[in-house]
Write a protein that holds these residues in place. Structure first.
Motif, short mmCIF file in Angstrom:
data_model
loop_
_atom_site.label_atom_id
_atom_site.label_comp_id
_atom_site.label_asym_id
_atom_site.label_seq_id
_atom_site.Cartn_x
_atom_site.Cartn_y
_atom_site.Cartn_z
N PRO A 38 0.85 -1.19 0.00
CA PRO A 38 0.00 0.00 0.00
C PRO A 38 0.89 1.24 0.00
O PRO A 38 2.11 1.13 0.17
N ALA A 39 0.28 2.43 -0.13
CA ALA A 39 1.07 3.67 -0.07
C ALA A 39 1.15 4.21 1.35
O ALA A 39 1.96 5.08 1.64
N SER A 40 0.28 3.71 2.26
CA SER A 40 0.29 4.16 3.65
C SER A 40 -0.46 3.14 4.49
O SER A 40 -1.10 2.24 3.95
N THR A 41 -0.41 3.30 5.84
CA THR A 41 -1.14 2.35 6.70
C THR A 41 -2.63 2.64 6.74
O THR A 41 -3.45 1.74 6.81
N ARG A 42 -2.97 3.95 6.72
CA ARG A 42 -4.39 4.30 6.89
C ARG A 42 -4.81 5.54 6.12
O ARG A 42 -5.94 5.97 6.22
N PHE A 43 -3.90 6.14 5.37
CA PHE A 43 -4.24 7.39 4.69
C PHE A 43 -4.43 7.13 3.20
O PHE A 43 -5.23 6.29 2.83
N HIS A 44 -3.67 7.83 2.36
CA HIS A 44 -3.92 7.69 0.93
C HIS A 44 -3.50 6.31 0.40
O HIS A 44 -2.47 5.77 0.78
N LEU A 45 -4.35 5.75 -0.44
CA LEU A 45 -4.07 4.47 -1.11
C LEU A 45 -3.54 3.39 -0.15
O LEU A 45 -2.53 2.74 -0.44
N VAL A 81 12.86 9.42 -10.73
CA VAL A 81 12.61 9.93 -9.37
C VAL A 81 11.16 9.72 -8.94
O VAL A 81 10.89 9.44 -7.77
N ALA A 82 10.23 9.82 -9.88
CA ALA A 82 8.82 9.68 -9.48
C ALA A 82 8.49 8.22 -9.16
O ALA A 82 7.88 7.94 -8.13
N LEU A 83 8.92 7.30 -9.99
CA LEU A 83 8.59 5.89 -9.72
C LEU A 83 9.29 5.38 -8.47
O LEU A 83 8.79 4.47 -7.83
N LEU A 84 10.44 5.98 -8.13
CA LEU A 84 11.23 5.40 -7.05
C LEU A 84 11.33 6.26 -5.79
O LEU A 84 11.97 5.86 -4.82
N HIS A 85 10.68 7.44 -5.74
CA HIS A 85 10.85 8.31 -4.57
C HIS A 85 10.37 7.64 -3.29
O HIS A 85 10.94 7.83 -2.23
N ASP A 86 9.31 6.83 -3.39
CA ASP A 86 8.76 6.16 -2.20
C ASP A 86 9.12 4.68 -2.15
O ASP A 86 8.49 3.92 -1.41
N LEU A 87 10.12 4.27 -2.92
CA LEU A 87 10.50 2.84 -2.91
C LEU A 87 10.76 2.34 -1.49
O LEU A 87 10.45 1.20 -1.16
N GLY A 88 11.29 3.19 -0.62
CA GLY A 88 11.57 2.80 0.76
C GLY A 88 10.34 2.23 1.47
O GLY A 88 10.47 1.43 2.39
N LYS A 89 9.14 2.63 1.03
CA LYS A 89 7.91 2.10 1.64
C LYS A 89 7.74 0.60 1.39
O LYS A 89 6.97 -0.05 2.08
N GLN A 97 7.61 -2.86 4.67
CA GLN A 97 7.41 -1.82 5.70
C GLN A 97 5.99 -1.87 6.26
O GLN A 97 5.76 -1.56 7.42
N TYR A 98 5.03 -2.27 5.44
CA TYR A 98 3.64 -2.31 5.89
C TYR A 98 3.15 -3.76 5.92
O TYR A 98 3.33 -4.51 4.98
N ILE A 99 2.50 -4.11 7.03
CA ILE A 99 1.96 -5.47 7.18
C ILE A 99 0.45 -5.37 7.27
O ILE A 99 -0.10 -4.49 7.96
N LYS A 100 -0.24 -6.28 6.58
CA LYS A 100 -1.70 -6.26 6.54
C LYS A 100 -2.27 -6.66 7.90
O LYS A 100 -1.86 -7.68 8.46
N PRO A 117 -6.10 -0.66 8.03
CA PRO A 117 -5.86 -1.84 7.18
C PRO A 117 -4.43 -2.40 7.25
O PRO A 117 -4.23 -3.59 7.05
N TYR A 118 -3.46 -1.53 7.55
CA TYR A 118 -2.06 -2.00 7.62
C TYR A 118 -1.41 -1.43 8.87
O TYR A 118 -1.89 -0.47 9.46
N ARG A 119 -0.30 -2.05 9.28
CA ARG A 119 0.50 -1.51 10.39
C ARG A 119 1.97 -1.45 9.96
O ARG A 119 2.37 -2.14 9.01
N PHE A 120 2.72 -0.64 10.68
CA PHE A 120 4.15 -0.49 10.39
C PHE A 120 4.90 -1.71 10.91
O PHE A 120 4.61 -2.19 12.00
N ASN A 121 5.82 -2.23 10.14
CA ASN A 121 6.62 -3.38 10.55
C ASN A 121 7.78 -2.94 11.44
O ASN A 121 8.76 -2.38 10.97
N ASP A 122 7.65 -3.17 12.77
CA ASP A 122 8.72 -2.66 13.64
C ASP A 122 9.96 -3.56 13.67
O ASP A 122 10.91 -3.25 14.36
#
Ligand SMILES: [Fe+2]
Length: 193
Positions: A38-45, A81-89, A97-100, A117-122
């Motif tokens: 996903p793009a975020s845990t609970r916000f956009h997408l 840069v656009a396709l990869l700026h958020d690759l870290g997610k 980084q995100y677990i369902k 829907p998702y949580r951060f993987n600590d």
């Protein structure tokens, strides 16, 4: 147009560093969760493939803006840069980084998703998203200094850590910041379900 088709059309714009890009994207697509995250845990997408959809939205918006006001910047740089700026997610191989989150029995019975829907993987070593993006990219792909700056500071002045770049932004950085904000706050505004 279907998402994977839009994605492929963008990737085809990388010409000069084509071979390195193919190898980087092969790693990104097969070893990390880039294509499903996903793009975020609970916000956009915050949905499966949200990260890919966001990255494609940002790339398409960035290309449109730069065609209008900075045509001297290459399509290739914009796409990279656009396709990869958020690759870290996407996190690291085997460590997204995100677990369902699983819905509760009650949520299941009524057909609702888990909330959030998702949580951060600590278990993941903490790195900011841009830092992890650069960590993953630079071992496999030769970014230019301008591309590094754009990815590193793409959150602009929303993030306090970015004070140091204020007034030193390259054109590509400013355009990526704007395309990213526009995609999040306009195009993806109602995308959290
Ligand atoms: Fe973004």
């Amino acid at each position: 147009m279907e998402l994977m088709h839009r994605y492929q059309k963008l990737k085809d714009k990388v010409i000069i560093r084509r071979q390195e890009f193919i190898e980087l994207m092969d790693y990104v697509e097969t070893k990390t969760s880039y294509l499903t995250s996903p793009a975020s845990t609970r916000f956009h997408l915050c949905i499966e493939r949200g990260l890919l959809e966001h990255s494609v939205n940002v790339a398409e918006n960035l290309l449109k803006i730069k065609a209008a006001i900075a045509p001297e910047i290459s399509d290739e740089s914009c796409v990279v840069v656009a396709l990869l700026h958020d690759l870290g997610k996407a996190g690291m191989p085997n460590h997204p980084q995100y677990i369902k989150n699983e819905p509760t029995e009650k949520q299941k019975a009524y057909g609702y998703r888990a909330n959030p829907p998702y949580r951060f993987n600590d278990e993941l070593t903490y790195l900011s998203v841009p830092l992890r993006s650069l960590y993953l990219i630079l071992r496999r792909f030769p970014l230019t200094e301008e591309e590094v700056q754009a990815i590193a500071y793409h959150d602009g002045q929303y993030v306090e850590d970015n004070r140091s770049v204020a007034t030193h932004e390259e054109k590509l950085t400013l355009l990526l910041q704007y395309a990213d904000s526009w995609s999040c706050f306009v195009d993806e505004k109602n995308s959290s379900n």
